[in-house]
Design a protein around this motif. Structure first.
Motif, mmCIF file in Angstrom:
data_model
loop_
_atom_site.group_PDB
_atom_site.id
_atom_site.type_symbol
_atom_site.label_atom_id
_atom_site.label_comp_id
_atom_site.label_asym_id
_atom_site.label_seq_id
_atom_site.Cartn_x
_atom_site.Cartn_y
_atom_site.Cartn_z
ATOM 1 N N GLY A 210 -64.396 64.358 34.187
ATOM 2 C CA GLY A 210 -65.701 63.907 34.677
ATOM 3 C C GLY A 210 -66.642 63.608 33.534
ATOM 4 N N ALA A 211 -66.554 64.348 32.446
ATOM 5 C CA ALA A 211 -67.442 64.131 31.309
ATOM 6 C C ALA A 211 -67.126 62.823 30.597
ATOM 7 C CB ALA A 211 -67.333 65.293 30.330
ATOM 8 N N ASN A 212 -65.860 62.389 30.651
ATOM 9 C CA ASN A 212 -65.468 61.175 29.950
ATOM 10 C C ASN A 212 -65.407 59.954 30.856
ATOM 11 O OD1 ASN A 212 -65.161 62.551 27.534
ATOM 12 N ND2 ASN A 212 -63.079 63.180 28.044
ATOM 13 N N ALA A 213 -65.717 60.119 32.119
ATOM 14 C CA ALA A 213 -65.653 58.996 33.050
ATOM 15 C C ALA A 213 -66.739 57.981 32.723
ATOM 16 C CB ALA A 213 -65.823 59.493 34.486
ATOM 17 N N ALA A 214 -66.449 56.735 33.054
ATOM 18 C CA ALA A 214 -67.437 55.686 32.833
ATOM 19 C C ALA A 214 -68.670 55.960 33.683
ATOM 20 C CB ALA A 214 -66.847 54.328 33.209
ATOM 21 N N SER A 215 -69.832 55.653 33.125
ATOM 22 C CA SER A 215 -71.054 55.912 33.864
ATOM 23 C C SER A 215 -71.147 54.970 35.055
ATOM 24 C CB SER A 215 -72.283 55.740 32.962
ATOM 25 O OG SER A 215 -72.365 54.398 32.554
ATOM 26 N N GLU A 216 -71.666 55.481 36.159
ATOM 27 C CA GLU A 216 -71.824 54.698 37.366
ATOM 28 C C GLU A 216 -73.253 54.853 37.852
ATOM 29 O OE1 GLU A 216 -68.957 55.423 40.435
ATOM 30 O OE2 GLU A 216 -67.419 55.926 38.990
ATOM 31 N N ASN A 217 -73.708 53.869 38.608
ATOM 32 C CA ASN A 217 -75.008 54.006 39.243
ATOM 33 C C ASN A 217 -74.898 55.041 40.338
ATOM 34 O OD1 ASN A 217 -76.113 51.960 37.692
ATOM 35 N ND2 ASN A 217 -75.527 50.378 39.145
ATOM 36 N N MET A 218 -75.959 55.774 40.559
ATOM 37 C CA MET A 218 -75.929 56.753 41.630
ATOM 38 C C MET A 218 -75.732 56.061 42.967
ATOM 39 S SD MET A 218 -78.598 59.701 42.780
ATOM 40 C CE MET A 218 -78.375 60.633 41.299
ATOM 41 N N VAL A 219 -76.369 54.920 43.123
ATOM 42 C CA VAL A 219 -76.232 54.143 44.348
ATOM 43 C C VAL A 219 -75.778 52.747 43.944
ATOM 44 C CG1 VAL A 219 -77.430 53.226 46.359
ATOM 45 C CG2 VAL A 219 -78.087 55.447 45.444
ATOM 46 N N ASP A 220 -74.742 52.236 44.601
ATOM 47 C CA ASP A 220 -74.239 50.901 44.311
ATOM 48 C C ASP A 220 -74.615 49.989 45.462
ATOM 49 O OD1 ASP A 220 -72.902 48.796 43.151
ATOM 50 O OD2 ASP A 220 -70.974 49.370 43.995
ATOM 51 N N PHE A 221 -75.366 48.935 45.182
ATOM 52 C CA PHE A 221 -75.790 47.983 46.198
ATOM 53 C C PHE A 221 -74.861 46.783 46.133
ATOM 54 C CE2 PHE A 221 -79.639 50.283 45.002
ATOM 55 C CZ PHE A 221 -80.049 50.722 46.240
ATOM 56 N N ASN A 222 -74.046 46.604 47.145
ATOM 57 C CA ASN A 222 -73.176 45.442 47.225
ATOM 58 C C ASN A 222 -73.808 44.468 48.197
ATOM 59 O OD1 ASN A 222 -71.096 43.669 46.992
ATOM 60 N ND2 ASN A 222 -69.650 44.855 48.202
ATOM 61 N N LEU A 223 -74.871 43.821 47.764
ATOM 62 C CA LEU A 223 -75.634 42.918 48.612
ATOM 63 C C LEU A 223 -74.891 41.607 48.784
ATOM 64 C CD1 LEU A 223 -79.065 43.445 46.879
ATOM 65 C CD2 LEU A 223 -78.296 44.473 49.014
ATOM 66 N N SER A 224 -74.977 41.061 49.975
ATOM 67 C CA SER A 224 -74.387 39.748 50.204
ATOM 68 C C SER A 224 -75.275 38.963 51.154
ATOM 69 C CB SER A 224 -72.975 39.884 50.769
ATOM 70 O OG SER A 224 -73.008 40.447 52.055
ATOM 71 N N LEU A 225 -75.114 37.665 51.101
ATOM 72 C CA LEU A 225 -75.822 36.761 52.003
ATOM 73 C C LEU A 225 -74.795 35.734 52.453
ATOM 74 C CD1 LEU A 225 -78.517 35.924 53.302
ATOM 75 C CD2 LEU A 225 -79.010 34.609 51.254
ATOM 76 N N ALA A 226 -74.535 35.691 53.742
ATOM 77 C CA ALA A 226 -73.560 34.779 54.347
ATOM 78 C C ALA A 226 -72.164 34.952 53.750
ATOM 79 C CB ALA A 226 -74.031 33.337 54.218
ATOM 80 N N GLY A 227 -71.836 36.163 53.329
ATOM 81 C CA GLY A 227 -70.509 36.445 52.782
ATOM 82 C C GLY A 227 -70.385 36.276 51.283
ATOM 83 N N TYR A 228 -71.438 35.817 50.613
ATOM 84 C CA TYR A 228 -71.434 35.622 49.163
ATOM 85 C C TYR A 228 -72.264 36.717 48.513
ATOM 86 C CZ TYR A 228 -69.943 30.984 50.620
ATOM 87 O OH TYR A 228 -69.280 29.951 51.208
ATOM 88 N N HIS A 229 -71.865 37.150 47.312
ATOM 89 C CA HIS A 229 -72.658 38.150 46.597
ATOM 90 C C HIS A 229 -72.823 37.770 45.130
ATOM 91 C CE1 HIS A 229 -69.149 40.051 44.641
ATOM 92 N NE2 HIS A 229 -68.537 39.875 45.793
#
Length: 176
Positions: free
Chosen positions: A19-38
């Motif tokens: 866990g200490a060496n894992a790549a940093s991640e955002n606490m919340v990931d927003f996978n926003l899309s509009l009409a199927g495109y992101h």
């Protein structure tokens, strides 16, 4: 007993050290899309969603920017046209134009998907003293913004857009 303790300690050390060496991640990931495109979608990924009606290259020499258009698309009983902007082979902006009378349905759809957006609507006065109402809703995320806009003086279309934010490393400043 000592073996159980040793196995538990080893497992705990492996768990916490990975866990200490894992790549940093955002606490919340927003996978926003509009009409199927992101945002960030490649041209090939976007073309797999639905075919483009036509492409338009950038007018800037040497630019890797271009636009793709999808016309006569119907989503949630709302007819729309899409403009998808690419830069360096990835989507940076998606703009959907739809009939202004569908604004209440689009607002309800977007609020059910994203929650209540920030209402930035305002009244403006034109040079001829005509009052213009701008309906503007904003959803602000770490890497992108979504807008929903309708202007009373524009009777042809309203827009929904998903636009990438520039990071500090993307901003070019002139050298002194």
């Amino acid at each position: 007993m000592f073996q159980n303790f040793l196995v538990t300690l080893t497992a705990a050390l492996l768990f916490f050290s990975s866990g200490a060496n894992a790549a940093s991640e955002n606490m919340v990931d927003f996978n926003l899309s509009l009409a199927g495109y992101h945002i960030g979608m490649t041209y090939d990924e976007a073309a797999a969603v639905r075919p483009f009606h036509y492409l338009q290259n950038s007018t800037s020499p040497g630019s890797s920017a271009f636009k793709a258009f999808v016309e006569d698309l119907t989503l949630n009983d709302i007819e729309m046209n899409l403009r998808i902007d690419f830069d360096a082979g990835e989507i940076t902006r998606i703009v959907a134009r739809f009939p202004p009378d569908k604004m209440p349905e689009m607002l309800q759809f977007m609020q059910s998907a994203q929650g209540i957006g920030e209402n930035r609507s305002k009244e403006l006065s034109r040079y001829d003293d005509e009052e213009i109402h701008q309906t503007i809703y904003l959803w602000d995320y770490p890497q992108a913004k979504m807008h929903l806009i309708s202007i009373s003086s524009v009777t042809e279309f309203a827009t929904a857009s998903l636009i990438t934010k520039k990071s500090a490393t993307d901003i070019v400043t002139p050298e002194n």
